[in-house]
Design an enzyme around this catalytic site. Structure first.
Site, PDB file in Angstrom:
ATOM      1  N   GLN A   1       0.756  -1.181  -0.062  1.00  0.00           N
ATOM      2  CA  GLN A   1       0.129  -0.155   0.012  1.00  0.00           C
ATOM      3  C   GLN A   1       0.739   1.373  -0.041  1.00  0.00           C
ATOM      4  OE1 GLN A   1      -1.463   0.964   4.535  1.00  0.00           O
ATOM      5  NE2 GLN A   1      -1.558  -1.258   4.015  1.00  0.00           N
TER       6      GLN A   1
ATOM      7  N   GLU B   1       2.677   8.285   8.741  1.00  0.00           N
ATOM      8  CA  GLU B   1       2.689   7.432   9.971  1.00  0.00           C
ATOM      9  C   GLU B   1       3.844   7.129  10.221  1.00  0.00           C
ATOM     10  OE1 GLU B   1       2.044   3.252   7.992  1.00  0.00           O
ATOM     11  OE2 GLU B   1       0.421   4.644   7.445  1.00  0.00           O
TER      12      GLU B   1
ATOM     13  N   HIS C   1       4.632   0.440   1.025  1.00  0.00           N
ATOM     14  CA  HIS C   1       5.170  -0.282   2.107  1.00  0.00           C
ATOM     15  C   HIS C   1       4.071  -1.513   2.453  1.00  0.00           C
ATOM     16  CE1 HIS C   1       2.374   2.822   3.832  1.00  0.00           C
ATOM     17  NE2 HIS C   1       2.152   1.903   4.711  1.00  0.00           N
TER      18      HIS C   1
ATOM     19  N   ARG D   1      -4.287   0.348  -2.367  1.00  0.00           N
ATOM     20  CA  ARG D   1      -3.630  -1.055  -2.101  1.00  0.00           C
ATOM     21  C   ARG D   1      -3.304  -1.606  -3.257  1.00  0.00           C
ATOM     22  NH1 ARG D   1      -8.211  -0.521   1.022  1.00  0.00           N
ATOM     23  NH2 ARG D   1      -7.912  -0.699   3.133  1.00  0.00           N
TER      24      ARG D   1
END
Length: 402
Positions: free
Chosen positions: A93, A130, A260, A279
């Site tokens: 993704q 993130e 990742h 995705r």
């Protein structure tokens, strides 16, 4: 300060009970994939004493709850805090930039596609940088390797096959030696269909039959992934990416466009307040390869290890290159050790062991293993002091701006 009630997400790749075991919670849901702590409208925490969703509570008085700067800059709690437990690989993704998310969320809304549609790409208007802090040994794929490294590995694998069996490998090698090599190779692996599926099966069989090849940890990982997602193109994508092994206490930081996949382990994840995921494999969820390719940054990048700032022997601060969030980690071993919490605007706290006394200018409240608190900006500053005789661990998430 408000105690939080948080929802567990039961995605298929989660563990049986790892999160409830960590936090001493009832194992009411299995699999346990993610525990969400925050104000994302798709799965908000609730204030335990007030019985109101956190996003609705914030909306009543954003500047008082979030702080003036955070409220004006973001208009929402800018981060989402998760406990993540991966027993199986998550999808290959990437995530969009803020501009891409805003424009494409609006476009999907204008098309009339329902927000909860299974084939929806954009569920909100925010980007999703993130970081992940490892609580156990943690394995991930993140960022593209150097093309030359990939070519060398592909040639090793091709040598185990006949010329006819290795034709797809040769095609990928040619792509990696041409213009825009990583983009070309990535696109081919995701779009070639049946030939890639057959190649995945052939190379995994060759690796399993060869102790020499199985000794290569990257090759061995391909076999492990293929056992769960047989013949999936994402297995071959894994060879294009860095294989990252984190020890407990290490962290990685991932920005927009970074391809990742988390493979296995237990960790604390903090991200911008979004659920936008594109995705490309290793999933039964919606895959949109053209959209994934469009937002991917196809350049080699090293494993994005995030080093902390040491505030004391028992206090570390992880500050990624995103103003939406930071993570402070306290793990004192002796009772009475106090730390000033480095909080900017409203904060979410989670205790994974021991007991802490949290003191703000408005009062004090204890937090013990499995409990979480929401602290409004109006209550800051705050300190945390370890109580009792046991060691403790406390996580505190907040924005990086006041």
């Amino acid at each position: 300060m408000f105690e939080l009630k948080n929802a567990m997400r039961d995605y298929h790749w989660g563990s049986e009970s790892q999160i409830s075991d960590l936090l001493n919670l009832p194992a009411e849901i299995s699999p346990q994939a993610e525990l969400w702590l925050g104000a994302h409208p798709g799965c908000p925490s609730r204030l335990a004493d007030e019985d109101i969703a956190l996003n609705d509570f914030i909306a009543q008085d954003p500047q008082h709850v979030l702080g003036v700067t955070v409220a004006q800059r973001f208009g929402r709690l800018p981060y989402l805090f998760k406990v993540l437990s991966a027993a199986q690989p998550l999808s290959i993704q990437t995530h969009p930039t803020l501009k891409q998310a805003q424009e494409r969320f609006a476009a999907e809304n204008a098309s009339g596609k329902p927000l909860d549609a299974a084939d929806r790409n954009y569920r909100d208007d925010n980007h999703k940088p993130e970081m992940l802090y490892a609580l156990t040994d943690f394995v991930a794929l993140s960022g593209f390797r150097q093309p030359g490294q990939i070519v060398n590995d592909l040639r090793v694998l091709a040598a185990e096959l006949t010329a006819g069996q290795a034709s797809e490998i040769e095609t990928i090698i040619q792509a990696l030696q041409g213009a825009d090599p990583l983009a070309a190779a990535f696109k081919h692996v995701l779009t070639a269909g049946g030939p890639i599926a057959r190649t995945v099966d052939l190379i995994c069989a060759a690796i399993e039959a060869s102790p020499r090849l199985k000794a290569n940890v990257h090759f061995a990982e391909l076999v492990s992934i293929n056992r769960i997602y047989p013949s999936d193109p994402g297995v071959l994508v894994a060879l294009l990416l860095n294989l990252v092994f984190l020890e407990p206490g290490q962290a990685i930081s991932l920005g927009a466009g970074n391809v990742h996949a988390y493979l296995r382990g237990l960790g604390i994840e903090v991200m911008a307040n979004s659920d936008n995921v594109l995705r490309g494999g290793l999933t039964s969820k919606h895959i949109d390869v053209p959209e994934l390719l469009d937002v991917t940054i196809s350049e080699p990048s090293p494993a994005p290890i995030l080093a902390p700032v040491a505030l004391s022997s028992h206090d570390r601060l992880y500050k990624p290159d995103f103003e939406e969030f930071q993570l402070q980690v306290l793990d004192p071993k002796s009772s009475g050790l106090a730390s000033e919490l480095q909080l900017h605007g409203a904060a979410v706290l989670l205790c994974t062991s021991g007991e802490f006394l949290i003191q703000t200018q408005e009062g004090q409240r204890s937090i013990e293993r499995g409990q979480s608190l929401f602290i409004t900006a109006a209550e800051l500053p705050a300190t945390a002091t370890l109580q009792g005789t046991d060691a403790g661990q406390l996580f505190a998430a907040s924005a990086q701006i006041d």
